[in-house]
Design an enzyme around this catalytic site. Sequence first.
Site, mmCIF file in Angstrom:
data_model
loop_
_atom_site.group_PDB
_atom_site.id
_atom_site.type_symbol
_atom_site.label_atom_id
_atom_site.label_comp_id
_atom_site.label_asym_id
_atom_site.label_seq_id
_atom_site.Cartn_x
_atom_site.Cartn_y
_atom_site.Cartn_z
ATOM 1 N N ASN A 117 0.864 -1.184 0.000
ATOM 2 C CA ASN A 117 0.000 0.000 0.000
ATOM 3 C C ASN A 117 0.906 1.242 0.000
ATOM 4 O O ASN A 117 1.478 1.587 1.033
ATOM 5 C CB ASN A 117 -0.887 -0.049 1.252
ATOM 6 C CG ASN A 117 -1.823 1.142 1.354
ATOM 7 O OD1 ASN A 117 -1.823 2.031 0.492
ATOM 8 N ND2 ASN A 117 -2.622 1.176 2.410
ATOM 9 N N ARG A 127 -2.717 -2.010 -3.306
ATOM 10 C CA ARG A 127 -3.887 -1.157 -3.092
ATOM 11 C C ARG A 127 -3.742 0.040 -4.034
ATOM 12 O O ARG A 127 -2.720 0.722 -4.026
ATOM 13 C CB ARG A 127 -3.924 -0.675 -1.648
ATOM 14 C CG ARG A 127 -5.110 0.197 -1.390
ATOM 15 C CD ARG A 127 -5.181 0.625 0.044
ATOM 16 N NE ARG A 127 -6.419 1.354 0.261
ATOM 17 C CZ ARG A 127 -6.809 1.798 1.427
ATOM 18 N NH1 ARG A 127 -6.082 1.583 2.485
ATOM 19 N NH2 ARG A 127 -7.948 2.455 1.545
ATOM 20 N N HIS A 175 -12.704 3.441 -0.042
ATOM 21 C CA HIS A 175 -12.761 2.373 0.981
ATOM 22 C C HIS A 175 -13.482 1.136 0.439
ATOM 23 O O HIS A 175 -14.022 0.347 1.210
ATOM 24 C CB HIS A 175 -13.548 2.803 2.244
ATOM 25 C CG HIS A 175 -12.896 3.834 3.084
ATOM 26 N ND1 HIS A 175 -13.622 4.846 3.666
ATOM 27 C CD2 HIS A 175 -11.623 4.010 3.471
ATOM 28 C CE1 HIS A 175 -12.811 5.607 4.370
ATOM 29 N NE2 HIS A 175 -11.586 5.141 4.259
ATOM 30 N N ARG A 231 -11.216 15.816 7.664
ATOM 31 C CA ARG A 231 -12.003 16.230 6.490
ATOM 32 C C ARG A 231 -13.396 16.675 6.918
ATOM 33 O O ARG A 231 -14.014 16.056 7.789
ATOM 34 C CB ARG A 231 -12.151 15.074 5.492
ATOM 35 C CG ARG A 231 -10.863 14.641 4.858
ATOM 36 C CD ARG A 231 -11.147 13.666 3.714
ATOM 37 N NE ARG A 231 -9.930 13.004 3.296
ATOM 38 C CZ ARG A 231 -9.709 11.691 3.420
ATOM 39 N NH1 ARG A 231 -10.638 10.900 3.942
ATOM 40 N NH2 ARG A 231 -8.578 11.172 3.009
ATOM 41 N N GLU A 278 -8.406 -4.881 5.440
ATOM 42 C CA GLU A 278 -8.200 -4.549 4.033
ATOM 43 C C GLU A 278 -7.026 -5.318 3.428
ATOM 44 O O GLU A 278 -7.073 -5.718 2.272
ATOM 45 C CB GLU A 278 -7.989 -3.036 3.886
ATOM 46 C CG GLU A 278 -9.309 -2.294 4.050
ATOM 47 C CD GLU A 278 -9.148 -0.797 4.258
ATOM 48 O OE1 GLU A 278 -8.744 -0.407 5.366
ATOM 49 O OE2 GLU A 278 -9.431 -0.042 3.331
#
Length: 400
Positions: free
Chosen positions: A7, A90, A179, A240, A384
């Site tokens: 990743n 990823r 996601h 965010r 993940e």
Amino acid sequence: MNVLVVNCGSSSLKFQLINSETEAVAAKGLCERIGLDGRLVYQPTGGEKEVTEAAMPTHTEAIKMVLDALVNPKTGVLKSLDEVEAIGHRVLHGGAKISDSCIINDEVISVIEECCDLGPLHNPANLMGIRACMELMPGKPNVAVFDTAFHQTMPEKAYMYAIPYKYYDKYKIRKYGFHGTSHRFVSKETIKFLGLDPNNSKVIVAHLGNGSSISAVVNGKCVDTSMGLTPLEGLVMGTRSGDLDPAVLEYICNKENISVSEMVRILNKESGLLGLSQGLSSDFRDLSEAMENGNPDAKRAIDCLCYRIIKYIGSYIAAMNGVDAIAFTGGIGENAALVRKTVVDNLSYLGITLDEEANKARGEDKVISTSDSKVIVAVIPTNEELAICQETAALVKNQK
Ligand code: ADP
């Protein structure tokens, strides 16, 4: 099959070496400060964590260090790199062209390149990681697992923004969602764990972490999700803002004499929990501790976080005309009993009731609603890396 899961961020690289059959993690770690000074943290399972400072001008040197660590005669977990059978990457953005994970070839690389505009921080870094692995392990299959892919089943009415159509035509401006690997993994696991009918089920997945998103999944397919063209839309996150009136941008830019890109940076990096708490913290644990001590800034941030989750869940129940199960996942979803309680208590109009004792659950698949609740609520931990490993192994086996 041993799969190296990679990743890549712009200056970092996380990795795990996982066996797809046993799901065992042999080693994991990360490279930090790539392009600056460089640091590798390597942790073989059951062994000591090692930290090595070494120059990593690019992702190629970083991957080289990871591979050297994996085959190190003393602390490595492999005899040779031949034992790595595939690499799973990823990748942030696959745009509208990619709706599933794929074995990386020239065509896939050009799609990732085309999507650099849509994921300017991540896609170029993802490509660097892919190219480095291809160079250092020639002939091994590389698989791209996209954050956007699972959401490609959304219908047009869910992904279109109500702006002039020409912007969709010209620039493919639409909701993509992120996601996806987690939403796919958790929705599947929810259906399996609760024994729901995969072809007749309505599930809401609330992935609540530093970045957060919610998705509505009908019969295993995503029909709506809260993140948009970029991960900025939707829930209140660590830093965010999530949803807001776009006119706020112009207003603040004019008042503060700042550029639109500076304002977008503020919305990404200085807003959400951090902004609402007047800079106290972007981390939920810090805020919940401060709230317990009576801090009103922390309370405001947590109230807004929970309220936005409640609104999204309510709207997705309406969009799907019902729901069978709601799954909480991610750092906050898996651990923060307070958030789950606040949200579920506000769904009592649907006959959803929380089992307070079960809600103390952490880090395991667990039903947290009472047996007479009209909708099942569960904690389903995401993984993940394992999802990327499994998707990679399935594609590579299929190809053989
Ligand atoms: P990321 O989006 O970076 O993957 P995570 O899924 O790891 O984020 O979630 C990070 C968030 O989870 C942080 O806000 C953190 O405070 C929160 N969190 C982690 N552990 C706990 C815990 N035990 N209790 C409450 N919140 C937690």
